[in-house]
Design a protein around this motif. Structure first.
Motif, PDB file in Angstrom:
ATOM      1  N   VAL A  68      48.993  50.481  47.820  1.00 27.52           N
ATOM      2  CA  VAL A  68      48.945  50.414  46.377  1.00 27.52           C
ATOM      3  C   VAL A  68      49.235  51.659  44.805  1.00 27.52           C
ATOM      4  O   VAL A  68      48.513  52.261  45.707  1.00 27.52           O
ATOM      5  CB  VAL A  68      47.792  49.410  45.804  1.00 27.52           C
ATOM      6  N   TRP A  69      49.713  51.522  44.410  1.00 27.42           N
ATOM      7  CA  TRP A  69      49.875  52.719  43.501  1.00 27.42           C
ATOM      8  C   TRP A  69      49.183  52.523  42.353  1.00 27.42           C
ATOM      9  O   TRP A  69      48.988  52.017  41.455  1.00 27.42           O
ATOM     10  CB  TRP A  69      51.396  52.857  43.085  1.00 27.42           C
ATOM     11  N   THR A  70      47.796  53.433  42.836  1.00 27.82           N
ATOM     12  CA  THR A  70      46.205  52.539  41.869  1.00 27.82           C
ATOM     13  C   THR A  70      47.025  53.178  39.933  1.00 27.82           C
ATOM     14  O   THR A  70      45.986  53.141  39.404  1.00 27.82           O
ATOM     15  CB  THR A  70      45.081  53.355  42.428  1.00 27.82           C
ATOM     16  N   LEU A  71      47.347  53.688  39.333  1.00 23.87           N
ATOM     17  CA  LEU A  71      47.110  54.552  38.779  1.00 23.87           C
ATOM     18  C   LEU A  71      49.274  54.253  38.016  1.00 23.87           C
ATOM     19  O   LEU A  71      48.972  54.856  36.754  1.00 23.87           O
ATOM     20  CB  LEU A  71      47.517  56.158  38.988  1.00 23.87           C
ATOM     21  N   TYR A  72      49.625  53.162  38.772  1.00 25.07           N
ATOM     22  CA  TYR A  72      50.403  52.700  37.536  1.00 25.07           C
ATOM     23  C   TYR A  72      50.102  52.112  36.474  1.00 25.07           C
ATOM     24  O   TYR A  72      49.377  51.175  36.128  1.00 25.07           O
ATOM     25  CB  TYR A  72      50.901  52.039  39.271  1.00 25.07           C
ATOM     26  N   SER A  73      50.694  52.209  35.608  1.00 25.80           N
ATOM     27  CA  SER A  73      50.959  51.900  34.299  1.00 25.80           C
ATOM     28  C   SER A  73      51.091  50.423  33.982  1.00 25.80           C
ATOM     29  O   SER A  73      50.575  49.503  32.850  1.00 25.80           O
ATOM     30  CB  SER A  73      51.502  52.732  33.738  1.00 25.80           C
ATOM     31  N   GLY A  74      51.863  49.746  34.248  1.00 20.53           N
ATOM     32  CA  GLY A  74      51.939  48.816  34.740  1.00 20.53           C
ATOM     33  C   GLY A  74      50.940  47.691  35.192  1.00 20.53           C
ATOM     34  O   GLY A  74      51.130  46.641  34.165  1.00 20.53           O
ATOM     35  N   SER A  75      50.338  48.010  35.475  1.00 15.14           N
ATOM     36  CA  SER A  75      49.451  46.607  36.525  1.00 15.14           C
ATOM     37  C   SER A  75      47.857  46.913  35.380  1.00 15.14           C
ATOM     38  O   SER A  75      47.251  47.671  34.146  1.00 15.14           O
ATOM     39  CB  SER A  75      48.723  47.018  37.597  1.00 15.14           C
ATOM     40  N   THR A  76      47.269  45.263  35.219  1.00 21.48           N
ATOM     41  CA  THR A  76      46.576  44.940  34.578  1.00 21.48           C
ATOM     42  C   THR A  76      45.825  44.011  35.084  1.00 21.48           C
ATOM     43  O   THR A  76      45.715  43.298  35.591  1.00 21.48           O
ATOM     44  CB  THR A  76      47.157  44.578  33.427  1.00 21.48           C
ATOM     45  N   ALA A  77      44.633  44.973  35.362  1.00 23.66           N
ATOM     46  CA  ALA A  77      43.308  43.388  36.454  1.00 23.66           C
ATOM     47  C   ALA A  77      43.834  43.216  37.391  1.00 23.66           C
ATOM     48  O   ALA A  77      43.525  41.362  37.254  1.00 23.66           O
ATOM     49  CB  ALA A  77      42.639  41.668  35.151  1.00 23.66           C
ATOM     50  N   ASN A  78      44.383  43.927  38.265  1.00 23.75           N
ATOM     51  CA  ASN A  78      45.171  43.015  39.371  1.00 23.75           C
ATOM     52  C   ASN A  78      46.230  42.175  39.987  1.00 23.75           C
ATOM     53  O   ASN A  78      46.637  41.867  40.473  1.00 23.75           O
ATOM     54  CB  ASN A  78      43.742  42.592  40.226  1.00 23.75           C
ATOM     55  N   GLU A  79      47.102  42.238  38.129  1.00 26.08           N
ATOM     56  CA  GLU A  79      47.411  41.802  37.873  1.00 26.08           C
ATOM     57  C   GLU A  79      49.581  43.008  38.131  1.00 26.08           C
ATOM     58  O   GLU A  79      49.327  44.088  37.505  1.00 26.08           O
ATOM     59  CB  GLU A  79      48.312  40.943  37.217  1.00 26.08           C
ATOM     60  N   ASN A  80      50.553  42.236  38.236  1.00 23.47           N
ATOM     61  CA  ASN A  80      51.524  43.497  38.113  1.00 23.47           C
ATOM     62  C   ASN A  80      51.507  44.983  38.910  1.00 23.47           C
ATOM     63  O   ASN A  80      51.387  46.164  38.213  1.00 23.47           O
ATOM     64  CB  ASN A  80      51.697  43.777  36.776  1.00 23.47           C
ATOM     65  N   MET A  81      51.035  44.595  40.402  1.00 23.79           N
ATOM     66  CA  MET A  81      50.695  45.711  40.820  1.00 23.79           C
ATOM     67  C   MET A  81      51.978  46.721  41.729  1.00 23.79           C
ATOM     68  O   MET A  81      53.279  45.813  41.743  1.00 23.79           O
ATOM     69  CB  MET A  81      49.645  45.815  42.114  1.00 23.79           C
ATOM     70  N   ALA A  82      51.723  47.615  41.905  1.00 20.69           N
ATOM     71  CA  ALA A  82      52.861  48.915  42.390  1.00 20.69           C
ATOM     72  C   ALA A  82      52.786  48.398  44.162  1.00 20.69           C
ATOM     73  O   ALA A  82      51.972  49.558  44.688  1.00 20.69           O
ATOM     74  CB  ALA A  82      53.608  50.092  41.418  1.00 20.69           C
ATOM     75  N   TRP A  83      53.415  48.148  44.466  1.00 28.87           N
ATOM     76  CA  TRP A  83      53.102  47.782  46.807  1.00 28.87           C
ATOM     77  C   TRP A  83      53.929  49.133  47.117  1.00 28.87           C
ATOM     78  O   TRP A  83      54.434  48.781  46.861  1.00 28.87           O
ATOM     79  CB  TRP A  83      53.319  46.707  47.011  1.00 28.87           C
ATOM     80  N   PHE A  84      54.207  49.484  47.501  1.00 31.64           N
ATOM     81  CA  PHE A  84      54.874  50.400  48.846  1.00 31.64           C
ATOM     82  C   PHE A  84      54.215  49.795  50.065  1.00 31.64           C
ATOM     83  O   PHE A  84      53.401  50.060  50.712  1.00 31.64           O
ATOM     84  CB  PHE A  84      54.332  51.794  48.098  1.00 31.64           C
ATOM     85  N   ASP A  85      55.312  49.365  51.417  1.00 36.96           N
ATOM     86  CA  ASP A  85      55.718  48.883  52.166  1.00 36.96           C
ATOM     87  C   ASP A  85      55.820  49.886  52.746  1.00 36.96           C
ATOM     88  O   ASP A  85      57.194  49.677  52.977  1.00 36.96           O
ATOM     89  CB  ASP A  85      55.923  47.163  52.556  1.00 36.96           C
TER      90      ASP A  85
END
Length: 132
Positions: A68-85
């Motif tokens: 997971v990209w922890t500094l993704y500006s679009g994520s809020t409270a563990n939602e809308n996360m940026a996952w890299f697989d």
């Protein structure tokens, strides 16, 4: 699911060294992906992705090398996360927005790769298509 989510539907973009992301070679090695994660303090290896569905249930995808990209500006409270697989010698993101595309391009530069969509188009540093 939101941008960067892993689900069966949607459009994938691939950080790849291959001519076409679905080719066999040349792959990004698993050791290279692990080393990259170890050196990028914005990426954390989680091994799973989880998101709430509109009906209130949760959808979970397990993948050993999913980060997971922890500094993704679009994520809020563990939602809308940026996952890299990491899959089949590529790093894959589903439905990325411009911010995620920019991060993908930066990762690709460090791995000697490029960002390619499911249809073969190539993306540049600003998230726009530079070749198709």
């Amino acid at each position: 699911m939101k941008a960067g989510a892993t689900s069966e539907t949607g459009y994938d973009l691939h950080i790849t060294r291959k001519e076409n992301w679905f080719d066999d070679e040349p792959e990004i090695g698993l050791d290279e992906w692990k080393s990259f994660i170890d050196t990028d303090d914005e990426i954390r290896l989680d091994g799973y992705a989880e998101a709430k569905l509109p009906d209130g249930n949760a959808r979970r995808v397990d993948s050993e090398w999913l980060a997971v990209w922890t500094l993704y500006s679009g994520s809020t409270a563990n939602e809308n996360m940026a996952w890299f697989d990491f899959r089949s010698g590529n790093v894959v993101v589903k439905n990325p927005d411009v911010a995620i595309l920019s991060k993908m391009w930066k990762i690709a530069q460090k791995l000697g790769a490029r960002v390619q969509g499911d249809d073969g188009e190539i993306y540049g540093s600003d998230g726009s298509v530079v070749a198709s």
